[in-house]
Each structure stands twice: as C-alpha cells, then as structure tokens.
Scaffold this active site. Sequence first.
Site, PDB file in Angstrom:
ATOM      1  N   HIS A 161       1.111   1.048   8.177  1.00 42.92           N
ATOM      2  CA  HIS A 161       1.494  -0.372   8.134  1.00 42.92           C
ATOM      3  C   HIS A 161       0.583  -1.203   7.239  1.00 42.92           C
ATOM      4  O   HIS A 161       0.588  -2.427   7.319  1.00 42.92           O
ATOM      5  CB  HIS A 161       1.514  -0.947   9.548  1.00 42.92           C
ATOM      6  CG  HIS A 161       2.518  -0.297  10.440  1.00 42.92           C
ATOM      7  ND1 HIS A 161       2.334  -0.127  11.802  1.00 42.92           N
ATOM      8  CD2 HIS A 161       3.725   0.255  10.162  1.00 42.92           C
ATOM      9  CE1 HIS A 161       3.384   0.483  12.318  1.00 42.92           C
ATOM     10  NE2 HIS A 161       4.239   0.725  11.350  1.00 42.92           N
ATOM     11  N   CYS A 169      -0.043 -10.289  -3.916  1.00 43.03           N
ATOM     12  CA  CYS A 169       0.823 -11.362  -4.395  1.00 43.03           C
ATOM     13  C   CYS A 169       2.266 -10.903  -4.257  1.00 43.03           C
ATOM     14  O   CYS A 169       2.626  -9.815  -4.723  1.00 43.03           O
ATOM     15  CB  CYS A 169       0.509 -11.698  -5.850  1.00 43.03           C
ATOM     16  SG  CYS A 169       1.671 -12.895  -6.575  1.00 43.03           S
ATOM     17  N   CYS A 172       3.762 -10.901  -8.283  1.00 42.53           N
ATOM     18  CA  CYS A 172       3.321  -9.970  -9.331  1.00 42.53           C
ATOM     19  C   CYS A 172       2.656  -8.716  -8.792  1.00 42.53           C
ATOM     20  O   CYS A 172       2.381  -7.785  -9.555  1.00 42.53           O
ATOM     21  CB  CYS A 172       2.386 -10.669 -10.315  1.00 42.53           C
ATOM     22  SG  CYS A 172       0.722 -11.016  -9.665  1.00 42.53           S
ATOM     23  N   CYS A 220      -1.900 -16.969  -5.996  1.00 41.90           N
ATOM     24  CA  CYS A 220      -2.364 -15.852  -6.821  1.00 41.90           C
ATOM     25  C   CYS A 220      -3.070 -16.369  -8.077  1.00 41.90           C
ATOM     26  O   CYS A 220      -2.550 -17.252  -8.769  1.00 41.90           O
ATOM     27  CB  CYS A 220      -1.178 -14.970  -7.202  1.00 41.90           C
ATOM     28  SG  CYS A 220      -1.574 -13.626  -8.344  1.00 41.90           S
ATOM     29  N   SER A 261      -1.003   5.203  21.311  1.00 43.17           N
ATOM     30  CA  SER A 261       0.242   4.561  20.873  1.00 43.17           C
ATOM     31  C   SER A 261       1.331   4.793  21.903  1.00 43.17           C
ATOM     32  O   SER A 261       1.506   5.916  22.393  1.00 43.17           O
ATOM     33  CB  SER A 261       0.702   5.113  19.524  1.00 43.17           C
ATOM     34  OG  SER A 261       1.953   4.550  19.149  1.00 43.17           O
ATOM     35  N   SER A 262       2.077   3.739  22.206  1.00 42.70           N
ATOM     36  CA  SER A 262       3.237   3.866  23.087  1.00 42.70           C
ATOM     37  C   SER A 262       4.463   4.325  22.322  1.00 42.70           C
ATOM     38  O   SER A 262       5.491   4.637  22.921  1.00 42.70           O
ATOM     39  CB  SER A 262       3.530   2.527  23.774  1.00 42.70           C
ATOM     40  OG  SER A 262       3.889   1.542  22.803  1.00 42.70           O
ATOM     41  N   GLY A 288      -0.775   4.837  29.963  1.00 45.08           N
ATOM     42  CA  GLY A 288       0.563   4.336  30.215  1.00 45.08           C
ATOM     43  C   GLY A 288       1.619   5.191  29.551  1.00 45.08           C
ATOM     44  O   GLY A 288       1.319   6.044  28.706  1.00 45.08           O
TER      45      GLY A 288
END
Length: 314
Positions: A161, A169, A172, A220, A261-262, A288
């Site tokens: 991610h 920017c 560009c 920018c 991580s779920s 969990g």
Amino acid sequence: MKMSFALTFRSAKGRWIANPSQPCSKASIGLFVPASPPLDPEKVKELQRFITLSKRLLVMTGAGISTESGIPDYRSEKVGLYARTDRRPIQHGDFVRSAPIRQRYWARNFVGWPQFSSHQPNPAHWALSTWEKLGKLYWLVTQNVDALHTKAGSRRLTELHGCMDRVLCLDCGEQTPRGVLQERFQVLNPTWSAEAHGLAPDGDVFLSEEQVRSFQVPTCVQCGGHLKPDVVFFGDTVNPDKVDFVHKRVKEADSLLVVGSSLQVYSGYRFILTAWEKKLPIAILNIGPTRSDDLACLKLNSRCGELLPLIDPC
C-alpha cells in the site's frame, strides 16, 4: 473505554509540547494492542515446526505487527481506530476531487508527522529482518505504510500500500521525501498552531474545521500540481504491476505466514487465496479472527512481538 492522547504543535516555536494530562510514553504503546491469551507452548512448537520446514517462506504483515510500536490499527476490538472513534480514513476520490479535503488532510498529517515518523520497529520487525539475513525469509509483503520494516533492515520487501515516507505529485509523478515536505509546511505556516487528538494508522490526527481553515498547503515544485502521500487510500487500487509481482513471489514460495492482519481488505486477502490454490501451508499469527482462518493449517492468537522472537529461523 475511550483512549486518546494529545500533542500541541506550535509552528512558530518549532516544537511539540506533550499534554501533561495524557502523556505519550512507552506505557501508551499497550493502549493499541488488543488483549490476548498467554502463550501456549504447544502452539509455539507448532509454529517452530512450520518455520523449520519452510525453505522459501513468504510473510505478509498487517497493522497488528505495528501496534506494539505505538501505532493503532483500524479494526482491533476495543482498541482499534473504529472502536475508539467514529472517524473513518480518507477516501481516494474525495482527496483527489476536493481542495478543502486535501487541506484538512495535510493539516492533520503535518501535525501528526513528527510523532508518526518517530515510531521505531519492535521485536517482531527485528525478528523478520533477522530471518531474512539468515536466509529463512524469501519475501516480505507488508500492508503497512509506516516504514518500520525498512527501519528494521528488511530489504526483500514489497510495501503493498506504499509508504508515508514518500509524497507524489498527482500530475507529474515527482517524488519527494516526506521530511522535506514537512519543512515546506513549516515555511508556509510560520505562525500556525493547533492541538491534535488521537493518532490514526496512517499518521493522521484529528483537528477541528476551525483549526484547519488557515493552513497553507504546498504544491509540487516541478509543475505546481497537487501532492499526495505515496500510499493507497481507501477506495483506490494497488498498482497492477505490484499485484503481479507479489503473485509471482507467492507462487515461488513454499509456505506463507500471515502476521498481524485480519485480512479483511481484499488487496492482501487475494494473495492468501493464491497460496491456498497452490496448496501452500498457511499459518496465521493474529489476535482475533481473520478472513482466512479456515484456510490456515495453524492459527495463533498471540502478540507478534512476544512470539516471533522465540522462533529459531535456522
């Protein structure tokens, strides 16, 4: 139970002042780690066997690995952002379309950045870095944007991610280190001040509309375009080339370990499906339930930083 902290930023003085009634300290780190049962020695042995048998181990990490570094996640029961507040993360489309939303985002991010960028890896990050150095970890995929794996020395790494350390920017594509942008914020807002409450997983904090209204946002330096963190906001999609790259790493692996991580977000869950279709053994370490518990041969409900350092990668 509601839990929060407060920091006051004074741009003219160039420093942070901790609210003495709710100080940010090592003790606050535990605020974001959900309750977990004591370590089960038999489960530890099972994970040790899983790692020992792995020759090309792929590890996928999520926000749960960083809660012990003092960064909250979104979904953990009682302590996640969704449980503590009705605030929700910014949507990609809103950020792109709306100048006021960009202004609010960057004002909050500016205030939260000094603390967010100061977080350090915990024993779980260091353990995975050691596994890589010893040849046990074939590839590491993280859904986090906090740069803690990089700080711990991991190099065989895909930041699925993106990372908050970089700014892009939108026009560009020029890339800027987030620390450099912080200096530009300070130049544009020499007298601006605000008190922030609560930290989000992406470094965002909570400010009122009145506090945000006077905040100046830089553009920018190359083309004057709008700036955005080099991360995938909610409602956006991961770069297809990056997705293909991770799919290839999964297909080259002989086992997969999920850490913290779920797997509720499809961008990460799809790689678990690929591993399952390839009949790879899957182990999950997460406090969990997860979306893939029924696909795993081993599930552990323990703190990442407590368990991973106990595993011998040799």
